[in-house]
Motif scaffolding. Sequence first.
Motif, mmCIF file in Angstrom:
data_model
loop_
_atom_site.group_PDB
_atom_site.id
_atom_site.type_symbol
_atom_site.label_atom_id
_atom_site.label_comp_id
_atom_site.label_asym_id
_atom_site.label_seq_id
_atom_site.Cartn_x
_atom_site.Cartn_y
_atom_site.Cartn_z
ATOM 1 N N LEU A 108 -12.757 -0.663 4.697
ATOM 2 C CA LEU A 108 -12.413 0.740 4.607
ATOM 3 C C LEU A 108 -11.528 0.942 3.364
ATOM 4 N N LYS A 109 -12.056 1.978 2.940
ATOM 5 C CA LYS A 109 -11.459 2.694 1.829
ATOM 6 C C LYS A 109 -10.753 4.080 2.112
ATOM 7 N N THR A 110 -10.895 4.513 3.023
ATOM 8 C CA THR A 110 -10.151 5.823 3.634
ATOM 9 C C THR A 110 -10.107 5.832 5.123
ATOM 10 N N ILE A 111 -8.867 6.680 5.507
ATOM 11 C CA ILE A 111 -8.738 6.649 6.810
ATOM 12 C C ILE A 111 -8.899 8.077 7.407
ATOM 13 N N TYR A 112 -9.621 8.964 6.689
ATOM 14 C CA TYR A 112 -9.678 10.456 7.378
ATOM 15 C C TYR A 112 -10.124 10.673 8.931
ATOM 16 N N PHE A 113 -10.666 9.464 9.267
ATOM 17 C CA PHE A 113 -11.099 9.394 10.823
ATOM 18 C C PHE A 113 -10.084 9.080 11.721
ATOM 19 N N ILE A 114 -8.852 8.650 11.260
ATOM 20 C CA ILE A 114 -7.870 7.925 12.381
ATOM 21 C C ILE A 114 -7.238 9.070 13.142
ATOM 22 N N VAL B 267 -6.585 1.923 -1.046
ATOM 23 C CA VAL B 267 -5.911 2.207 -2.177
ATOM 24 C C VAL B 267 -4.740 3.201 -2.081
ATOM 25 N N THR B 268 -5.154 4.184 -1.279
ATOM 26 C CA THR B 268 -4.070 5.137 -1.186
ATOM 27 C C THR B 268 -4.384 5.945 0.289
ATOM 28 N N LEU B 269 -3.526 6.729 0.856
ATOM 29 C CA LEU B 269 -3.666 7.195 2.223
ATOM 30 C C LEU B 269 -3.612 8.492 1.991
ATOM 31 N N PRO B 270 -4.655 9.243 2.677
ATOM 32 C CA PRO B 270 -4.793 10.782 2.818
ATOM 33 C C PRO B 270 -3.867 11.599 3.487
ATOM 34 N N GLU C 200 -2.220 -6.248 3.882
ATOM 35 C CA GLU C 200 -3.275 -7.006 3.028
ATOM 36 C C GLU C 200 -4.285 -5.998 2.694
ATOM 37 N N ASN C 201 -3.591 -4.827 2.241
ATOM 38 C CA ASN C 201 -4.691 -3.826 1.721
ATOM 39 C C ASN C 201 -4.119 -3.675 -0.060
ATOM 40 N N ARG C 202 -4.669 -2.545 -0.487
ATOM 41 C CA ARG C 202 -4.480 -2.390 -1.959
ATOM 42 C C ARG C 202 -3.260 -1.257 -2.257
ATOM 43 N N LEU C 203 -2.291 -0.625 -1.540
ATOM 44 C CA LEU C 203 -1.404 0.302 -1.670
ATOM 45 C C LEU C 203 -0.439 0.081 -2.625
ATOM 46 N N GLU C 204 -0.627 0.886 -3.639
ATOM 47 C CA GLU C 204 0.298 0.479 -4.930
ATOM 48 C C GLU C 204 1.664 1.882 -4.844
ATOM 49 N N ASN C 205 1.256 3.085 -4.722
ATOM 50 C CA ASN C 205 2.464 3.905 -4.823
ATOM 51 C C ASN C 205 3.159 4.247 -3.764
ATOM 52 N N LEU C 206 4.453 4.227 -3.817
ATOM 53 C CA LEU C 206 5.507 4.256 -2.869
ATOM 54 C C LEU C 206 5.550 5.725 -2.110
ATOM 55 N N ALA C 207 4.633 6.692 -2.653
ATOM 56 C CA ALA C 207 4.245 7.774 -2.004
ATOM 57 C C ALA C 207 3.735 7.781 -0.790
ATOM 58 N N ASP C 208 2.858 6.680 -0.502
ATOM 59 C CA ASP C 208 2.242 6.335 0.771
ATOM 60 C C ASP C 208 3.180 5.888 1.899
ATOM 61 N N LEU D 254 6.821 6.892 15.140
ATOM 62 C CA LEU D 254 6.710 5.605 14.601
ATOM 63 C C LEU D 254 7.774 4.720 14.920
ATOM 64 N N GLN D 255 7.389 3.430 15.559
ATOM 65 C CA GLN D 255 8.736 2.624 15.829
ATOM 66 C C GLN D 255 8.387 1.216 14.865
ATOM 67 N N ILE D 256 7.003 0.951 14.833
ATOM 68 C CA ILE D 256 7.065 -0.506 13.695
ATOM 69 C C ILE D 256 5.882 0.054 12.791
ATOM 70 N N LEU D 257 6.160 -0.377 11.604
ATOM 71 C CA LEU D 257 5.212 -0.234 10.439
ATOM 72 C C LEU D 257 5.260 -1.664 9.565
ATOM 73 N N ILE D 258 4.036 -1.880 9.507
ATOM 74 C CA ILE D 258 3.895 -3.280 8.652
ATOM 75 C C ILE D 258 3.062 -3.049 7.477
ATOM 76 N N LEU D 259 3.374 -3.179 6.361
ATOM 77 C CA LEU D 259 2.821 -3.147 4.969
ATOM 78 C C LEU D 259 3.204 -4.314 4.236
ATOM 79 N N ASN D 260 3.073 -5.622 4.841
ATOM 80 C CA ASN D 260 3.014 -6.727 4.134
ATOM 81 C C ASN D 260 1.870 -7.142 3.207
ATOM 82 N N GLN D 261 2.088 -7.548 2.008
ATOM 83 C CA GLN D 261 0.979 -7.994 1.346
ATOM 84 C C GLN D 261 0.112 -6.896 0.757
ATOM 85 N N ASN D 262 0.699 -5.924 0.478
ATOM 86 C CA ASN D 262 -0.085 -4.709 -0.386
ATOM 87 C C ASN D 262 0.412 -4.868 -1.935
ATOM 88 N N ARG D 263 0.482 -3.951 -2.500
ATOM 89 C CA ARG D 263 0.916 -3.765 -3.969
ATOM 90 C C ARG D 263 1.864 -2.806 -4.214
#
Length: 858
Positions: free
Chosen positions: A396-402, A416-419, A432-440, A450-459
Amino acid sequence: MGDHLELLFGVVLMAIPVFGISSCSFDRGIALYRFCNLTTVPQVPNSTERLLLSFNYIRTVTSTSFPFLEQLQLLELGTQFTPFTIDKEAFRNLPNLRILDLGKSQIHFLHPDAFQGLPHLFELRLFFCGLSDAVVKDGYFRNLESLTRLDLSKNRIRSLHLHPSFRELNSLKSIDFSFNQISVVCEDELKPLQGKTLSFFSLATNNLYSRVSVDWGKCMNPFRNISLETLDVSDNGWTVDITENFSNAISGSQIFSLVLDHHIMGSGFGFHNIKNPDQNTFAGLARSSLVRLDLSHGFIFSLNFRLFETLKELKLLNLAHNKINKIVEGAFYGLDSLQVLNLSYNLLGELYNSNFNGLPKVRYIDLQNNHIGIIQDQTFKLLENLYTLDLRDNALKTIYFIPSIPNIFLGGNKLVTLPNINLTSDFIQLSENRLENLADLYFLLQVPHLQILILNQNRLSSCSQRHTPAQNLSLEQLFLGENMLQLAWETGFCWDIFKGLSHLQVLFLNSNYLNFLPPGVFSDLIALRELYLGSNRLMVLSPGDLPANLKILDVSRNQLLSPDPSLFASLSAVDITNNNFFCECELSAFINWLNQTNVTLLGSPKDIYCMLPEAVSGVSLYSVSMEGCDEEEALQSLKFSLFVFFTVMLMLFLMTVLIVTKFRGFCFLCYKRAQRLVFKDHRQGLEADTYKYDAYLCFSSKDFEWVQNALLKCLDVQYSDQNRFSLCFEERDFVPGENHIINIQDAIWSSRKIVCLVSRHFLQDGWCLEAFSYAQGRCLSDLNSVLIMVVVGSLSQYQLMKHQPIRGFMQNRQYLRWPEDLQDVDWFLNKLSQQILKKEKEKKRDNSVALQTVTTNS
């Protein structure tokens, strides 16, 4: 309820460890005689509760082999290294035996009355014993009124004509006939089980019905009047036709869970000679009240129209590990009660809005490890009861469907980024995605509930602007390990990323290349209890860096030299292993704390060692000596007196240095203003010459906005009458339509000086590097240094030297570096102006005139 307690009791008996008891001995009711080369049953105390005799050479067990052991509950006789004979009433002296394990022993002879006299036996293990059909035909299990579990797997049983005595086994709940050679089971064979309710019945891996032709009209329903919680008929090589015939044959039998995994139904990928299941395959199960169906590990390629429509009561459907690539519209119609759908490890590439129609109550959909790259935006939005969606390890490269659902798993994709979508979730996993910008990250921290957020192994490494901090009062756990926050924080932005997280309890920042903690970065984390900073590059921790209520801290694998022990005083546990401790007198307070503290030290003590000096490198801090540090304390009074004296004498000097250092930018402005007053504001004029421009600014077009704000507005006369230089740059002064090389050459030869602003974009721009080479050519032609190189950004010497033109310049010339501290900018611009104004001498004297490098600490 009593049956479940019996089963639980058996599991507990086997689960109690026997570690700590030497082999061939008795201890606290346990007689452990494994691998003792026994040929007969040993004499054991009457108080024995468990007798473990496996892995020996016992050949025969008779009615006199055992003493009277009234308290014995578990007997393990399996895995004998010699053929085994069990005689009549061999266990009659064990009246309260609950579990008898004879598994994996080659039973040469088993008397039909071998198990008589065991009224309390509830589990009998006879797996892998080489037993034939006789064991079920000849009444071996008579009078075992408490027998609950019977394991006859991995034997040589070919037929299941059960002895009538099975009808008397009223406690029987579990029978395992897997891994035998049973080719057919018909109604008359299992008649003794009619009227019973079994929790587990296995006929797995028998080639059942797959190697012979079955006349179902004569064979009829083998499970007539038998209620089964779980029926396992997996790994029997069933095709669609066999499955359909079997389903029709057992129609009406009550089966709660049907296990049909490791089948051969389906065409697989690229084949068409084997059918996929269709509308008729499971139609016979309509009246079976089926709740769970396992069809995993097969070759199903397409889920056809109304495939499961008769299974109205089905709640769990497992289709994992097939070859599913296509979901026909309406495939799930009829599954009105389904709550769990597992489609993991298949070949799905696209999901469409209609794929999951007909699932009004589904709560969990597992789609991990497919190849999903495209999902239509309404695919999940009509599933009103969806609670968990697992889309890990897809493309997946986008999550508009979530949709807004409590639990979302999106790890291992290509995001790479979140809408900017409306999202409401309790748990989000994006590792384990490719997120780079802290704006996300700022966006995710604003997700309600939101109670638990996991962003390990990104960029996560970029922060180019200021963001509004979140006020998230629900977030409790935040996982940011294995990112690159150091690159973001060293720009001076995003230091407020944790503002407003007043309920956060657990924070992972391990492996982020951190060499400093921004001041006050944890100040709002008043509820934080656990902080993980392991595997970073921290050299110093200050008391104000850590939250006040912190209880567990991990700073292992950093570069701490001499930590302050007061940092850890309020903690309950800390991991300080694998740091670079500098074992000099400065560390004595920490070593004393280490030997006296009540704080739990995590990790191995051998990993708390000295790194420096070399004489004690690798020595444990628990062993290092601090002798001699007391003598230094004796000199403290003298040192204090000298300190007071020199403090008074040097106070004015230190204050002067402090003011100049702290406010050097302001001091420089004052100096320039005074200079203009003294010299009556006479500006240094430029000598008249033939040059059209004072300087040509060569820079990447991607840096134009920065160059305009930082240089052009301060130096170029067309930007302000107060400026003194006529500057040339591409965006304004190059002739449109002219050859770019000619424009560059004209700019270089029409300007007194060439200023190259070397940035990351400059090094990636071929035109810029070409202009740099032309400028060097003019230097050689004029026999003077007209090229001024200014390095912008955190470029290393190695990155600069990779480029041939720049490497040649740096080997013979010095260069300027744009200051990182804003208060040094005016001084730098003045320095650059002097270089532009400077009259260059001829080449033979050029070696005595070098540009002074301006570092960030100037």
